[in-house]
Structure formats: C-alpha cells, structure tokens
Design a protein around this motif. Structure first.
Motif, PDB file in Angstrom:
ATOM      1  N   ASP A  27     -74.572 -72.778   3.621  1.00 11.44           N
ATOM      2  CA  ASP A  27     -74.435 -71.759   2.559  1.00 11.44           C
ATOM      3  C   ASP A  27     -74.477 -72.380   1.163  1.00 11.44           C
ATOM      4  O   ASP A  27     -73.782 -71.934   0.250  1.00 11.44           O
ATOM      5  CB  ASP A  27     -73.136 -70.947   2.708  1.00 11.44           C
ATOM      6  N   ASP A  83     -65.212 -72.928   9.539  1.00  9.73           N
ATOM      7  CA  ASP A  83     -65.457 -72.339  10.865  1.00  9.73           C
ATOM      8  C   ASP A  83     -66.514 -73.172  11.582  1.00  9.73           C
ATOM      9  O   ASP A  83     -67.712 -72.907  11.474  1.00  9.73           O
ATOM     10  CB  ASP A  83     -65.905 -70.886  10.716  1.00  9.73           C
ATOM     11  N   ASP A  86     -69.070 -71.364  13.922  1.00  9.74           N
ATOM     12  CA  ASP A  86     -70.118 -70.660  13.205  1.00  9.74           C
ATOM     13  C   ASP A  86     -71.183 -71.638  12.693  1.00  9.74           C
ATOM     14  O   ASP A  86     -72.380 -71.380  12.817  1.00  9.74           O
ATOM     15  CB  ASP A  86     -69.532 -69.871  12.038  1.00  9.74           C
ATOM     16  N   LYS A  89     -73.465 -72.802  15.457  1.00  8.08           N
ATOM     17  CA  LYS A  89     -74.499 -71.799  15.762  1.00  8.08           C
ATOM     18  C   LYS A  89     -75.652 -71.904  14.770  1.00  8.08           C
ATOM     19  O   LYS A  89     -76.821 -71.815  15.143  1.00  8.08           O
ATOM     20  CB  LYS A  89     -73.904 -70.391  15.719  1.00  8.08           C
ATOM     21  N   ARG A  90     -75.328 -72.100  13.502  1.00  8.50           N
ATOM     22  CA  ARG A  90     -76.370 -72.230  12.471  1.00  8.50           C
ATOM     23  C   ARG A  90     -77.193 -73.501  12.667  1.00  8.50           C
ATOM     24  O   ARG A  90     -78.405 -73.512  12.442  1.00  8.50           O
ATOM     25  CB  ARG A  90     -75.737 -72.240  11.088  1.00  8.50           C
TER      26      ARG A  90
END
Length: 126
Positions: A27, A83, A86, A89-90
């Motif tokens: 991000d 996290d 998460d 997964k990315r």
C-alpha cells in the motif's frame, strides 16, 4: 537525536514492475521519480517518512550470485506490517512464493523473493 534510517537505494531490473507490485503488496505510494545517474531512472516509493529508492540502470545489470558471501551484499529487506495474513495473500497475488514462515518472539514472519531475486522479510509484531 539518535540516527534514523530514511531510505535504502538499490538496483532493480524494471522500476515500473517493482513499483507496481510494491504499491499492491505494501500500500505504498510513489514519492518521487525521475532521471538519475548514468542515464538511469529512479523511483522513491514508500510512506511519507520512509521509502525505498529503486534504481534502474540504462545498462545491462549483472546479479550477484550469493549475497551472503558477497562483501557489501544485501541479504534481505524487512517490512513491518499490521496484518501478515493479508500481506501474504497480496504477495501470492503478485506471483511470489512465501517461504521460511516462523513465529517467535517478538513476532511472526515470512520471506519471499521478487522477480529480481531480492529477498523481502515480512514481520508482524505481537
């Protein structure tokens, strides 16, 4: 004041490709980009306070074969996340394979290598 790491600058084969997966996995945002030394191109990517400087040379890039036995070799870059599941997964969605999962004080972690074989560690502190 104690010294604080602001950024690390390293060479990648394709700054656009690396920037793309870093924005999706971490991000992050592009802080600056433009021409740099020897006809290359640099992208500063990260947060408002910390970033990585990705440099792409205008010339052929030769990879080091084993950074752990190369003087000045970079062994991995560690990222702290909130996290870890998460982010894993990315990482997978970006086409990379997580490995070396572990959970010991002070937190959980795993590693992955990107398309340039640069190793990243992802850590979530308890």
């Amino acid at each position: 004041m104690t010294a604080m790491l602001e950024h690390t600058n390293f060479t990648v084969s394709d700054v656009a490709k690396t920037t793309d997966w870093m924005t999706k996995v971490f991000d992050w945002k592009v802080r600056w980009q433009g021409p740099s030394i020897d006809g290359g191109h640099t992208v500063h990517i990260g947060t408002d306070t910390h970033y990585l400087a990705l440099y792409q040379s205008a010339h052929v890039i030769h990879a080091k074969t084993n950074t752990h036995v190369t003087k000045g070799g970079m062994n991995h870059i560690a990222m702290v996340v909130e996290d870890i599941a998460d982010v894993e997964k990315r990482v997978k969605a970006s086409g990379f394979t997580p490995h070396n999962h572990d959970d010991y004080e002070p937190g959980k972690r795993f590693y992955f290598r990107d398309h340039d074989e640069i190793e990243f560690e992802v850590v979530q502190y308890d």
